[in-house]
Design a protein around this motif. Structure first.
Motif, PDB file in Angstrom:
ATOM      1  N   LEU A 181      26.985  20.832  -3.121  1.00  0.00           N
ATOM      2  CA  LEU A 181      26.394  21.158  -4.425  1.00  0.00           C
ATOM      3  C   LEU A 181      26.910  22.525  -4.867  1.00  0.00           C
ATOM      4  O   LEU A 181      26.876  23.479  -4.073  1.00  0.00           O
ATOM      5  N   LYS A 182      27.416  22.596  -6.097  1.00  0.00           N
ATOM      6  CA  LYS A 182      27.908  23.872  -6.636  1.00  0.00           C
ATOM      7  C   LYS A 182      27.035  24.230  -7.832  1.00  0.00           C
ATOM      8  O   LYS A 182      26.943  23.459  -8.801  1.00  0.00           O
ATOM      9  N   ILE A 183      26.349  25.383  -7.778  1.00  0.00           N
ATOM     10  CA  ILE A 183      25.463  25.821  -8.862  1.00  0.00           C
ATOM     11  C   ILE A 183      26.125  26.991  -9.573  1.00  0.00           C
ATOM     12  O   ILE A 183      26.509  27.985  -8.933  1.00  0.00           O
ATOM     13  N   GLU A 184      26.267  26.890 -10.909  1.00  0.00           N
ATOM     14  CA  GLU A 184      26.907  27.946 -11.704  1.00  0.00           C
ATOM     15  C   GLU A 184      25.865  28.624 -12.581  1.00  0.00           C
ATOM     16  O   GLU A 184      24.881  27.994 -12.991  1.00  0.00           O
ATOM     17  N   THR A 185      26.082  29.944 -12.853  1.00  0.00           N
ATOM     18  CA  THR A 185      25.096  30.697 -13.646  1.00  0.00           C
ATOM     19  C   THR A 185      25.780  31.366 -14.844  1.00  0.00           C
ATOM     20  O   THR A 185      27.006  31.474 -14.892  1.00  0.00           O
ATOM     21  N   ASP A 186      24.937  31.862 -15.752  1.00  0.00           N
ATOM     22  CA  ASP A 186      25.483  32.490 -16.977  1.00  0.00           C
ATOM     23  C   ASP A 186      26.083  33.867 -16.664  1.00  0.00           C
ATOM     24  O   ASP A 186      26.699  34.473 -17.541  1.00  0.00           O
ATOM     25  N   ASP A 187      25.901  34.363 -15.439  1.00  0.00           N
ATOM     26  CA  ASP A 187      26.554  35.621 -15.041  1.00  0.00           C
ATOM     27  C   ASP A 187      27.956  35.370 -14.505  1.00  0.00           C
ATOM     28  O   ASP A 187      28.630  36.301 -14.069  1.00  0.00           O
ATOM     29  N   GLY A 188      28.343  34.101 -14.432  1.00  0.00           N
ATOM     30  CA  GLY A 188      29.662  33.777 -13.889  1.00  0.00           C
ATOM     31  C   GLY A 188      29.670  33.671 -12.370  1.00  0.00           C
ATOM     32  O   GLY A 188      30.677  33.357 -11.745  1.00  0.00           O
ATOM     33  N   ILE A 189      28.503  33.944 -11.747  1.00  0.00           N
ATOM     34  CA  ILE A 189      28.417  33.823 -10.275  1.00  0.00           C
ATOM     35  C   ILE A 189      28.039  32.382  -9.932  1.00  0.00           C
ATOM     36  O   ILE A 189      27.187  31.777 -10.606  1.00  0.00           O
ATOM     37  N   TYR A 190      28.681  31.814  -8.917  1.00  0.00           N
ATOM     38  CA  TYR A 190      28.268  30.466  -8.467  1.00  0.00           C
ATOM     39  C   TYR A 190      27.965  30.507  -6.981  1.00  0.00           C
ATOM     40  O   TYR A 190      28.397  31.417  -6.262  1.00  0.00           O
ATOM     41  N   GLY A 191      27.209  29.507  -6.541  1.00  0.00           N
ATOM     42  CA  GLY A 191      26.905  29.382  -5.116  1.00  0.00           C
ATOM     43  C   GLY A 191      27.077  27.938  -4.698  1.00  0.00           C
ATOM     44  O   GLY A 191      27.002  27.026  -5.533  1.00  0.00           O
TER      45      GLY A 191
END
Ligand code: CS2
Ligand code: MG
Length: 400
Positions: free
Chosen positions: A20-30
């Motif tokens: 699972l790849k989660i992306e955020t509006d800060d450009g950081i993903y986990g």
């Protein structure tokens, strides 16, 4: 920090993995691992069809609230599929938080309790001699702890005696293997005699019974192998009935390890509170992520039980990374399993963690230090694969 996207990546670099790849509006993903060997697509769907729609727009920093939301909000709680899906979300969010804080995950958990982690790997052979040679080779490489499994004479196939990291799985339906407890019980002490005669007692030896015995059989075996001073006897009995381990405990001081198939603290609470085991094998993959294995480890610590995260090749390098950051922090660390990933998997999942002289190192990169090369992953499409099943000679289904 808002979650803007979450995608499920299923690939098969040497064996199937669900990521699972989660992306955020800060450009950081986990990224988080959601692999349940033999049931991969069930978790992929649980994530894609049910959890991902509830993730978009949420605050990525609210790890605990999201965990509780998916655990309590499911109504149908627990189970390997649900808890692996929650784990993937949890590990990805911890990865994001640590990256946002610009620190390795272990720092976020409370800092380092150790510089490196004692590791163990798998030595196995078709014969006792072959197994002894494999142990000698690993000892030469600097391993201090080695799991030993050997083909049981008379059985066409024995659990654990496969090329390490191999898919070792049928694609159309599970391979049926034969099991015979009396033959195994006569054989194991002989294997251990050979190993102790050759290597003495300054090498940690571990053995995985793999859920095959009754409590009485396990008590007798644990008593008989006391002289071999094993680091542990693992999964001696299927542990749905946690109190059945009382019988083993009453008859032997051989250390007991359990829990790789557990998915919540409730699967092991009695085992821990009654001190029926010595090592708890739950992982940040099958047991609900970092958030939940921390709770299990803290309970275990009250009863002198140490952690020993499962680290077989059917969990992706992401889980190894998350486990090693957990291992680096956890006060009651015991040992970390590492059973080598196929080379293709190492290419798809570049990682900071590394092995040296039988010790594992978490790496210092922000997050858990593992990434996924999505382009490389595309080269390895999913292919259905099953774990083996086991039957007795009269056809009775048995635990594999
Ligand atoms: C084993 C596992 O490593 C172990 O302790 O129990 O390899 C187990 O057989 C696999 O994870 C099953 O998928
Ligand atoms: Mg095991």
């Amino acid at each position: 920090m808002k979650i803007t996207n979450a995608k499920v990546i299923v690939c098969s670099p040497g064996r199937n993995f669900v990521t699972l790849k989660i992306e955020t509006d800060d450009g950081i993903y986990g990224i988080g691992d959601a692999t349940v060997n033999g049931r991969e697509l069930a978790v992929a769907s649980y994530l894609q069809d049910h959890l991902v729609p509830c993730l978009i727009g949420r605050d990525a920093s609210q790890i605990e609230d999201i965990w509780q939301y998916f655990y309590k909000g499911a109504y149908w709680r627990r189970g390997p599929i649900t808890m692996a899906a929650i784990a993937a979300v949890d590990v990805a969010l911890w990865d994001i938080k640590a990256k946002a804080a610009n620190m390795p995950l272990y720092q976020l958990l409370g800092g380092a309790s150790r510089t490196h982690m004692l590791a163990y790997t798998h030595a196995n052979g078709e014969t006792i001699e072959e197994t002894v040679d494999k142990v000698a080779a690993f000892k030469e490489e600097g391993w201090k702890a080695i799991r030993v499994q050997s083909a049981v004479p008379g059985l066409p196939v024995t659990y654990g005696v496969e090329k390490v990291g191999s898919l070792a799985q049928a694609e159309d339906k599970p391979r049926e293997t034969l099991w015979d407890t009396p033959t195994y019980l006569r054989f194991l002490p002989k294997l251990l005699d050979h190993l102790r005669d050759r290597f003495g007692y300054d090498l940690h030896l571990l053995h995985d019974v793999h859920h095959r015995l009754t409590p009485q059989e396990a008590a007798a075996l644990a008593k008989e192998v006391e002289r071999h001073r094993l680091f542990w006897l693992e999964d001696a009995v299927p542990a749905e009935n946690q109190e059945s381990f009382r019988l083993i405990r009453q008859h032997s001081t051989t250390p007991l390890a359990l829990g790789e198939v557990f998915n919540s603290i409730h699967d092991c609470r009695q085992l821990i509170q009654e001190q029926l085991i010595d090592y708890i094998r739950t992982t940040p993959l099958h047991a609900g992520g970092i958030t939940h294995v921390r709770r299990i480890a803290d309970l275990a610590g009250l009863y002198h039980i140490r952690t020993a995260c499962h680290g077989a090749a059917d969990m992706s390098p992401i889980t190894m990374g998350a486990a090693l950051h957990f291992d680096r922090w956890v006060p009651n660390f015991g040992i970390q399993e590492y059973a080598f990933h196929p080379d293709e998997a190492k290419n798809v999942f570049p990682h900071e963690w590394h092995l040296k002289d039988g010790q594992l190192y978490s790496g210092e990169k922000p997050g858990h230090g593992v990434d996924i090369d999505e382009k490389a992953a595309e080269k390895y499409p999913y292919r259905r694969a099953y774990l083996d099943v086991a039957r007795l000679s009269d056809g009775t289904m048995w635990s594999w």
